[in-house]
Write a protein that holds these residues in place. Structure first.
Motif, PDB file in Angstrom:
ATOM      1  N   ILE A 205      53.535  52.119  43.398  1.00 43.90           N
ATOM      2  CA  ILE A 205      52.177  51.612  43.636  1.00 43.90           C
ATOM      3  C   ILE A 205      51.139  52.649  43.230  1.00 43.90           C
ATOM      4  N   SER A 206      51.394  53.919  43.570  1.00 43.27           N
ATOM      5  CA  SER A 206      50.458  54.982  43.201  1.00 43.27           C
ATOM      6  C   SER A 206      50.286  55.054  41.693  1.00 43.27           C
ATOM      7  N   ALA A 207      51.409  55.033  40.951  1.00 43.28           N
ATOM      8  CA  ALA A 207      51.341  55.118  39.491  1.00 43.28           C
ATOM      9  C   ALA A 207      50.652  53.894  38.889  1.00 43.28           C
ATOM     10  N   LEU A 208      50.939  52.694  39.438  1.00 42.84           N
ATOM     11  CA  LEU A 208      50.273  51.478  38.938  1.00 42.84           C
ATOM     12  C   LEU A 208      48.762  51.558  39.155  1.00 42.84           C
ATOM     13  N   GLY A 209      48.352  52.090  40.317  1.00 47.33           N
ATOM     14  CA  GLY A 209      46.920  52.257  40.565  1.00 47.33           C
ATOM     15  C   GLY A 209      46.295  53.219  39.580  1.00 47.33           C
ATOM     16  N   ASN A 210      47.017  54.307  39.258  1.00 44.40           N
ATOM     17  CA  ASN A 210      46.496  55.272  38.286  1.00 44.40           C
ATOM     18  C   ASN A 210      46.418  54.663  36.884  1.00 44.40           C
ATOM     19  N   ILE A 211      47.415  53.842  36.525  1.00 44.22           N
ATOM     20  CA  ILE A 211      47.388  53.172  35.217  1.00 44.22           C
ATOM     21  C   ILE A 211      46.202  52.210  35.138  1.00 44.22           C
ATOM     22  N   ALA A 235      53.033  45.622  47.526  1.00 46.35           N
ATOM     23  CA  ALA A 235      52.384  46.246  48.682  1.00 46.35           C
ATOM     24  C   ALA A 235      53.018  45.878  50.017  1.00 46.35           C
ATOM     25  N   GLU A 236      53.730  44.763  50.102  1.00 46.31           N
ATOM     26  CA  GLU A 236      54.373  44.367  51.361  1.00 46.31           C
ATOM     27  C   GLU A 236      55.382  45.413  51.824  1.00 46.31           C
ATOM     28  N   ASP A 240      51.022  50.146  54.848  1.00 49.78           N
ATOM     29  CA  ASP A 240      49.595  50.477  54.790  1.00 49.78           C
ATOM     30  C   ASP A 240      48.823  49.217  54.416  1.00 49.78           C
ATOM     31  N   LYS A 241      48.263  48.538  55.414  1.00 45.06           N
ATOM     32  CA  LYS A 241      47.574  47.258  55.189  1.00 45.06           C
ATOM     33  C   LYS A 241      46.311  47.414  54.350  1.00 45.06           C
ATOM     34  N   SER A 242      45.727  48.631  54.340  1.00 45.39           N
ATOM     35  CA  SER A 242      44.486  48.815  53.581  1.00 45.39           C
ATOM     36  C   SER A 242      44.708  48.691  52.083  1.00 45.39           C
ATOM     37  N   VAL A 243      45.964  48.829  51.618  1.00 42.66           N
ATOM     38  CA  VAL A 243      46.257  48.714  50.183  1.00 42.66           C
ATOM     39  C   VAL A 243      45.817  47.354  49.656  1.00 42.66           C
ATOM     40  N   PHE A 244      46.055  46.276  50.442  1.00 39.78           N
ATOM     41  CA  PHE A 244      45.681  44.938  49.989  1.00 39.78           C
ATOM     42  C   PHE A 244      44.180  44.827  49.784  1.00 39.78           C
ATOM     43  N   SER A 245      43.409  45.287  50.778  1.00 39.59           N
ATOM     44  CA  SER A 245      41.954  45.155  50.682  1.00 39.59           C
ATOM     45  C   SER A 245      41.402  45.925  49.495  1.00 39.59           C
ATOM     46  N   VAL A 246      41.853  47.190  49.332  1.00 41.31           N
ATOM     47  CA  VAL A 246      41.361  48.009  48.225  1.00 41.31           C
ATOM     48  C   VAL A 246      41.760  47.393  46.886  1.00 41.31           C
ATOM     49  N   THR A 247      43.016  46.921  46.797  1.00 42.50           N
ATOM     50  CA  THR A 247      43.498  46.362  45.530  1.00 42.50           C
ATOM     51  C   THR A 247      42.762  45.075  45.174  1.00 42.50           C
ATOM     52  N   TYR A 248      42.566  44.171  46.162  1.00 41.84           N
ATOM     53  CA  TYR A 248      41.835  42.936  45.875  1.00 41.84           C
ATOM     54  C   TYR A 248      40.407  43.250  45.415  1.00 41.84           C
ATOM     55  N   THR A 249      39.778  44.255  46.041  1.00 45.00           N
ATOM     56  CA  THR A 249      38.425  44.640  45.624  1.00 45.00           C
ATOM     57  C   THR A 249      38.431  45.127  44.175  1.00 45.00           C
ATOM     58  N   ASN A 250      39.439  45.930  43.816  1.00 47.64           N
ATOM     59  CA  ASN A 250      39.521  46.439  42.450  1.00 47.64           C
ATOM     60  C   ASN A 250      39.781  45.320  41.440  1.00 47.64           C
TER      61      ASN A 250
END
Length: 668
Positions: A205-211, A235-236, A240-250
């Motif tokens: 997930i970290s690497a995908l976010g960086n990509i 993310a399931e 860390d539930k905050s991953v969903f909110s941050v990712t949807y915003t992005n």
């Protein structure tokens, strides 16, 4: 739009930098705490303390420091080297989180020496990686790369794929920050590949976010959206539930960026509706987490999207919600700060009560000791047997009463200590949240300053038109109020401009791009804003700069410097005075002097001019109000350009501000 996007992505990606979190249940945590409460000085207790430090590392860093420090002292006491090294590692990682890099170095190197002595290669690699992380945060990419390379050599020799993936991810961040995007993408893609092979979802997930971040920087928004969508599928598996909110915003941000450059109206409308969809999903997750900052991100993207859809009612609704949640964050910060002070007072009060109870306990033991002496002496006197028997009986009852009271006090002391321990953990959690809120507030403050500039530019323009029309039509009353609006809006706009420059500089968002530029052209741009004020006051601005005076600087920063210095000179120069700008080369420097025939500055006030914490400001010759930030921004920008600033002044005679900058570089 890209600036706001970049903030959210960085928040998401750095979260996973060298972050080996413990995923322990509450039962496991309680079990470890019970081991430490036994008070034994053995290896089992030390290992439990170190595991607790790992559990608390990212959600309660102060508690992690406490457990690691306790483990270190106990390990040193019983000469348990493995325990000492592990506790030093956790202390170093906690210090990185708190920004205490010097202490972090010391702890990591102490752990490294022990692991080298024990020939523990895997832990040596782990420490190398952690030291590289320190250098990364300090922007020393060369040293960071050196230590990451040392770590990866060991991981490759040991065929430890998760370690290789983690270091690849960190190397990708280094190249990304250096704008070597293709190399960064290579490392991130390899990280994803290894993470998929090993089943390490967190690193993937970290690497995908960086990509995704790289794609956004490149303007490849569709690819970025696809990368973010892959994160939601994974993310399931991350706690860390905050991953969903941050990712949807992005994702919403990516679609919004696509819409901004899309020419086809129908496709653009479809993209904007997708942005609304994912913005609402982000908001739902944020509300479930009761996170003000995540709700703020969602409100921001929804407001911007509805604005593009020309649904201004909805856009205004979300802007108002954004303002409300920002105010809530600020008020919560104040409330928690007060609660923290009150909790500290209560803890100190309870500690005093415990100390008093300890003194009373010691006094009770002393009474019992004396009673035993009296009993021994009384047995020697037969004549006093009857009297002493009664006396001894009374003493016996008193002793039992004292022991009972002592037991109750011991119980109270234990309860008080447990309460204090719980409160200390709570204070640590509040302090950690307070730091996060403060960082969020600073970044939101910058965004708000940006959004306020445009309306004030409109107010300034219209008020100037009204003022000029009132002069032409000879309408003194309208002229009076128009001049007031014009002056007030001008002053507020300068405050916002300086505030924006200052906050961007303090948060590291000002990009330094030096090149050879003409000082004369810079000075002319910096003077433009002050010319109207100077003419209105009857102040003459003289510019004496040759065309061949060239410096190697960031043009926009130095324009801001000259604009502020000239504006100040005009403000403090009376009617009929002069403001002069000179520039000339000297050795390998360019000297810029901005002098005035104004009121001057008291010697006692000169040291206050460049300090942000004092917010020093005075009124001009026509009661013009200063912002208190202009000279602070000037000094900061000059230092970023490897220059210096000084001032000489005499009250009633005027002032001279001298700026020294590096001369032009020869182009190869």
């Amino acid at each position: 739009m890209l600036y706001r996007y970049k903030f959210i992505i960085i928040t998401f990606c750095i979260l996973f930098l060298n972050n080996n979190l413990y995923a322990q249940s509450d039962t496991k945590k309680d079990s470890l705490l019970n081991i430490t409460k036994l008070g034994k000085e053995d290896i089992k207790t030390i290992n439990a303390l170190n595991k607790l430090a790992g559990i608390y590392l990212y959600n309660n860093t102060d508690s992690a420091l406490f457990f690691a420090e306790t483990a270190k002292k106990l390990s040193e006491k019983i000469s348990y080297e493995e325990g000492t090294a592990e506790s030093c590692n956790y202390l170093g990682r906690a210090d990185i989180i708190l920004g205490h890099y010097k202490e972090s170095y010391n702890n990591f190197y102490k752990a490294l020496r022990i692991y080298e002595k024990l020939k523990d290669t895997m832990n040596i690699a782990k420490i190398y990686s952690n030291i590289g992380t320190i250098h990364y945060y300090q922007k020393n990419f060369k040293k960071a790369r050196k230590f990451f390379d040392l770590a990866i050599q060991i991981y490759i020799s040991e065929d430890y794929k998760e370690g290789i993936a983690n270091v690849y991810n960190n190397l990708g961040l280094i190249y990304s920050d250096r704008d070597v995007l293709d190399t960064a993408e290579y490392y991130f893609l390899n990280t994803v590949k290894i993470a998929e092979e090993t089943g390490n979802t967190k690193i993937e997930i970290s690497a995908l976010g960086n990509i995704a971040r790289l794609y956004m920087i490149k303007g490849e928004y569709e690819k970025a959206a696809e990368a973010f969508l892959r994160i939601t599928e994974k993310a399931e598996d991350v706690n860390d539930k905050s991953v969903f909110s941050v990712t949807y915003t992005n994702i919403a941000m990516a679609y919004l960026n696509m819409a901004e450059i899309e020419k086809n109206k129908k496709i653009r409308l479809s993209l904007l509706h997708k942005a609304v969809k994912y913005g609402n999903m982000a908001l739902k997750e944020a509300q479930g987490l009761k996170s003000h900052s995540l709700r703020s991100y969602a409100f921001y993207v929804l407001a911007g999207t509805y604005k593009k859809l020309e649904n201004y009612k909805k856009a205004l609704e979300y802007y108002e919600k954004l303002t409300a949640v920002n105010d809530s964050i600020f008020n919560r910060e104040k409330t928690e700060a007060i609660a923290s002070v009150e909790a500290k007072y209560q803890n100190e009060k309870k500690q005093l009560q415990i100390d008093n109870l300890e003194k009373e306990k010691a006094a009770d033991y002393e009474i019992i000791k004396r009673q035993k002496v009296i009993i021994a002496v009384s047995a020697a006197g037969f004549i006093l047997v009857t009297t002493l028997s009664v006396f001894l009986f009374m003493l016996y009852r008193s002793k039992n009463k004292a022991l009972k009271l002592l037991d109750e006090k011991n119980k109270n002391i234990t309860e008080q200590r447990e309460k204090i321990s719980a409160q200390r953990d709570k204070i640590s959690e509040i302090a950690f949240e307070l730091k996060k809120v403060n960082r969020t507030k600073n970044k939101l403050f910058t965004i708000i300053a940006h959004d306020l500039k445009n309306p004030f530019q409109g107010i300034i323009g219209f008020s100037e038109m009204i003022k000029n029309k009132a002069k032409q039509e000879d309408l003194p009353e309208i002229l009076k109020y128009a001049e007031f609006i014009y002056d007030a809006s001008n002053q507020t706009y300068r405050l916002l401009d300086n505030l924006l420059d200052f906050t961007r500089s303090q948060t590291g968002l000002v990009k330094f791009s030096p090149k050879n530029v003409s000082i004369k052209s810079i000075a002319e741009e910096g003077i433009i804003i002050s010319k109207n004020n100077a003419e209105a006051k009857g102040v003459n601005i003289i510019e004496e700069i040759d065309d061949n005076v060239t410096a190697y600087v960031d043009k926009s920063m130095i324009i801001t410097v000259i604009r502020n210095l000239v504006s100040n000179a005009v403000k403090f120069t009376p009617k009929g005075g002069t403001v002069k700008i000179k520039a000339f080369g000297k050795n390998n420097d360019v000297i810029i002097e901005i002098s005035d025939t104004g009121v001057g500055i008291k010697d006692v006030d000169i040291p206050k001019l460049f300090r942000a914490d004092l917010n020093f400001s005075t009124f001009g010759t026509q009661n013009e109000k200063g912002t208190g930030l202009g000279l602070v921004v000037c000094k900061d920008f000059i230092l970023k350009n490897n220059g210096s600033i000084s001032v000489k002044s005499k009250v009633g005679k005027g002032s001279i501000f001298t700026v020294i900058l590096p001369a032009k570089k020869d182009e190869k």
